[in-house]
Design an enzyme around this catalytic site. Structure first.
Site, PDB file in Angstrom:
ATOM      1  N   ILE A 242       6.814  -0.542   0.493  1.00 36.79           N
ATOM      2  CA  ILE A 242       7.879  -1.216  -0.253  1.00 36.79           C
ATOM      3  C   ILE A 242       7.673  -2.720  -0.324  1.00 36.79           C
ATOM      4  O   ILE A 242       8.071  -3.364  -1.302  1.00 36.79           O
ATOM      5  CB  ILE A 242       9.249  -0.895   0.362  1.00 36.79           C
ATOM      6  CG1 ILE A 242       9.329  -1.399   1.805  1.00 36.79           C
ATOM      7  CG2 ILE A 242       9.536   0.600   0.310  1.00 36.79           C
ATOM      8  CD1 ILE A 242      10.719  -1.268   2.420  1.00 36.79           C
ATOM      9  N   CYS A 327       5.512  10.453   3.048  1.00 40.17           N
ATOM     10  CA  CYS A 327       4.971   9.117   3.309  1.00 40.17           C
ATOM     11  C   CYS A 327       5.322   8.781   4.752  1.00 40.17           C
ATOM     12  O   CYS A 327       4.982   9.552   5.655  1.00 40.17           O
ATOM     13  CB  CYS A 327       5.511   8.103   2.311  1.00 40.17           C
ATOM     14  SG  CYS A 327       7.307   8.086   2.146  1.00 40.17           S
TER      15      CYS A 327
END
Length: 781
Positions: A242, A327
């Site tokens: 992110i 993930c």
């Protein structure tokens, strides 16, 4: 049998009433006549072939039913009388065996030696009454944040599944295992056919780069080993985290701001750097612009997500393999890949209703932290939820308010817990914006596969980023429920649906080129076509004003698509308008046809009435003529007077109102309904009078009234046998002065003549009498 009974006492079993089948299996054709189930053991493994299943104990034999195939496995099915020996065993843990994260004790083993030369071993969990929930709890311990593998989509034809989870916690030494997790994952790669039991291949798609997965091992995370999961293969998709996506969007925004037509510093990019030229600035600045776009990395990241989703969709659709995607925490990159692959695999998700279901399922229900990723407030439960939810939207958590451009990506730097009031949270990242960008790229590649348009995606992003609607507030469904968001905020889906319903199919959210039959299956784009471009409807709508493009009047016109789409939309609106006009014209034609038919019927009725009236008038005319001739024989004259006309226009002279019967008798006009014999119109309410008087000029012999019927006409009265006595007595043939003319005395007797019909003047002068009638058109009574 005694050995079996003692063995049953040492294990946990589900007792079954005599004669009743097992609750979780269909035993038709399996049990023999009079064979009843005594006990049922679940979560049993036939160690010889490593097959999980259920062991049934009947009054005749042991029956082992495989978990996947639901078929009886012969090796584990043996009559009780065939058992020679039973022995319990406790397995020893090897010192070199990897550590397991299962908290339950190791399973016990039961060895059965048969008289038929067979030896089979069953594995049990001793003294634990666990079901499909206890195993899930054990598996959740082995996954980060307890996010166990969950099925997200099932292929309707080949049975392959799409599964998501978080990373496994294999420990620093990367050797921890979980039998419950391995068993749970194994259920997703089973394939059941009608004749035999087989396993399909399982791909474990780790969305992270390999180095990132290894680095997570220092915190207890990591990735699976294909050696621990049967018939599996681990693949790394190489998508960054992110923080990389946040920095990439910051650099892309700076690129658009610097090299766009409108800049935040008030200067034009066309004159920046002391030069001029196409694309902004001089040649060096143009080269720097190309380099800056590539350095932003946004298109590269989008390409990686698209390629990863296409690879997953191809494995499921073409190869028939199941895919497990994860993930680190399983709510960012995992959500992007799962939802994008579902969009490629299922055409239902490419409709308005399906797209809403996809977002609700893969993003909201699975707990994507929208509040953290969009820098929105969260609900802590310590204050009024409604106030807290909306208070943060006006705080300084959305970046600096100064319009002056700062250094690239300076507003996206990570911050510690003690952030300044204008700093952005380190958890902020445009994950959802990036995914919608990827959807727009697919829409560009397959313009006829989606029911919605690019304008719909832009509108959805604007609604999400504005925090106006409650669907995307907070970090989870639990927080939204605690905050009462559904009661305090509007629903974004209803807002979008209302917009479309007000306008109809010509609304900008509808894709004019959509054809559901053309793309009724999976979308599997080749790798060469997945190279993305900037999404102009979203990225360039503010940096590139509308005056640079012909045909767009406002900056938001970018969101309505390209020139071709705009022309097609205008054409569609014209077609819609023409269709509405056609429908209106058809309704008018129907009304006109109905009116013509009604008028035709009325005209036909009037023709029939006119025909009847003409016949009636002709008959009345003949009767009037006969009366004239009868009166003429008496030497009298007749005058017809319209009393209404007389009162309004005054008295007419006798010369104008007298009618010479001798002249009119030979010139009888055709009488229409509503017309007099002199051509003037009359009304049924008009009043007419008929005046009969002696004609002083008539040559009538003095003895005319003295002649008998025989002397005048050569006939005698048939009414009187004694002959005619007239004028001493009344003559029965009075009024029939002409031969062949008969008076209808019966009709005359029916007339009622009132005193008011006689004028006072005429009463005093008996030579003239006036008869008035209002009902008969001719005025004759």
């Amino acid at each position: 049998m005694e050995g079996v009974s003692s063995w049953l006492d040492g294990h946990d079993w589900t007792s079954v009433e005599s004669g009743s089948p097992a609750s979780s299996h269909c035993l038709d054709g399996i049990l023999l006549q009079s064979e009843d189930i005594i006990a049922e053991g679940r979560a049993v493994v036939l160690v010889n072939i490593d097959a999980p299943g259920t062991l049934l104990v009947t009054n005749f034999r042991l029956i082992f039913i495989g978990e996947g195939s639901k078929q009886v496995i012969g090796l584990g099915t043996i009559p009780l009388a065939t058992i020679e020996k039973l022995s319990k065993q406790q397995p020893l843990r090897s010192s070199s065996a990897p550590r397991t994260r299962d908290r339950a004790p190791l399973r016990r083993l039961l060895q059965i030696v048969g008289k038929d030369m067979r030896v089979c071993v069953f594995g049990f969990r001793p003294h634990s009454k666990q079901d499909s929930d206890d195993e899930v709890q054990q598996a959740a311990i082995f996954r980060a944040r307890g996010r166990v593998p969950v099925l997200c989509w099932l292929h309707p034809e080949n049975g392959a599944v799409l599964v998501r989870s978080s990373q496994p916690l294999i420990g620093i030494m990367m050797n921890s295992r979980s039998n419950a997790d391995e068993k749970l994952v194994a259920t997703f790669c089973t394939s059941i056919s009608q004749k035999h039991f087989q396993r399909r291949k399982l791909y474990i798609a780790d969305a992270r780069p390999r180095k990132n997965a290894l680095a997570n091992g220092a915190m207890g995370g990591g990735s699976e080993s294909s050696a621990n999961y049967f018939h599996s293969e681990v693949v790394f998709l190489g998508i960054d985290n992110i923080h990389a996506m946040r920095d990439s969007l910051g650099r892309l925004r700076d690129y658009v701001d610097v090299h766009g037509a409108a800049s935040s510093d008030g200067s034009s990019s066309l004159l920046r750097s002391g030069g001029w030229g196409w694309g902004g600035g001089n040649l060096s600045s143009m080269t720097a612009a190309v380099s800056a776009l590539g350095d932003s990395g946004w298109l590269m990241h989008a390409h990686g997500i698209l390629a990863g989703a296409a690879w997953i969709a191809a494995r499921i659709s073409l190869e028939g393999a199941s895919v497990l995607v994860h993930c680190s925490d399983g709510w960012d990159r995992t959500t992007q890949l799962i939802s994008l692959a579902g969009l490629m695999l299922d055409p239902y998700y490419r409709t308005f209703q399906g797209f809403q279901a996809l977002v609700e399922k893969d993003w909201l229900a699975f707990g994507h932290p929208f509040a953290d990723r969009l820098a929105m407030p969260t609900f802590s439960g310590s204050c009024n939820p409604t106030v807290e939810v909306f208070r943060g939207s006006l705080s300084g958590s959305v970046g600096p308010s100064s319009p002056i451009r700062t250094a690239p990506a300076s507003s996206f730097t990570s911050s510690t817990s003690s952030q300044s009031p204008g700093a952005v949270s380190s958890n902020y990242s445009p994950i959802f914006v990036q995914w919608v960008d990827c959807v727009a790229q697919l829409l560009r590649l397959y313009p006829r596969a989606f029911e919605f348009s690019s304008a719909y995606l832009v509108e959805l992003l604007d609604c999400v980023l504005s925090c106006r609607f409650g669907n995307f507030l907070c970090n989870s469904e639990k927080e939204r429920l605690q905050a009462g968001v559904s009661k305090a905020c509007e629903c974004v889906w209803k807002h979008l649906d209302d917009q479309r319903s007000l306008v109809g199919p010509e609304h900008d959210h509808f894709n004019l080129f959509y054809n559901s039959e053309l793309h009724s299956g999976a979308l599997l784009p080749p790798a060469a076509t997945l190279a993305p471009i900037l999404w102009p409807q979203f990225h360039l709508r503010w940096a590139c004003p509308s005056d640079m493009l012909t045909g767009y009047s406002t900056p938001t016109a970018w969101a309505q698509g390209g020139e071709l789409e705009m022309q097609a939309r205008l054409l569609a609106r014209r077609i819609t308008s023409m269709e509405l006009g056609k429908e209106s014209a058809e309704e008018k034609v129907k009304d006109l046809v109905s009116g013509v038919q009604s008028m035709t019927q009325q005209l036909q009725a009037e023709k029939e009435a006119r025909k009847s009236a003409v016949a009636f008038a002709a008959r009345a005319h003949k009767e009037a003529a006969a009366l004239r001739r009868a009166v003429e024989t008496l030497g009298c004259k007749i005058r017809f007077t319209n009393l209404k006309s007389s009162m309004s226009q005054g008295e007419a002279s006798d010369e104008d109102t007298e009618i010479n019967d001798r002249e009119k008798a030979s010139e009888l006009p055709t009488i229409d309904q509503g017309a007099t014999n002199d051509g003037s119109s009359f009304d049924e309410q008009d009043q007419f009078s008929v005046s009969v008087s002696l004609d002083s000029e008539a040559d009538i012999p003095a003895n005319h009234f003295r002649k008998t019927c025989q002397q005048e006409y050569g006939t005698s009265c048939s009414k009187n046998r004694e002959g005619c006595k007239w004028p001493q007595n009344g003559c029965s043939r009075m009024g029939s002065g002409l031969l062949g003319l008969r008076a209808n005395f019966d009709a005359l007797e029916q007339l009622s003549i009132l005193d008011s019909y006689f004028d006072v003047e005429h009463v005093q002068n008996p030579s003239t009498y006036s008869y008035h009638n209002k009902s008969h058109p001719s005025g004759v009574t």
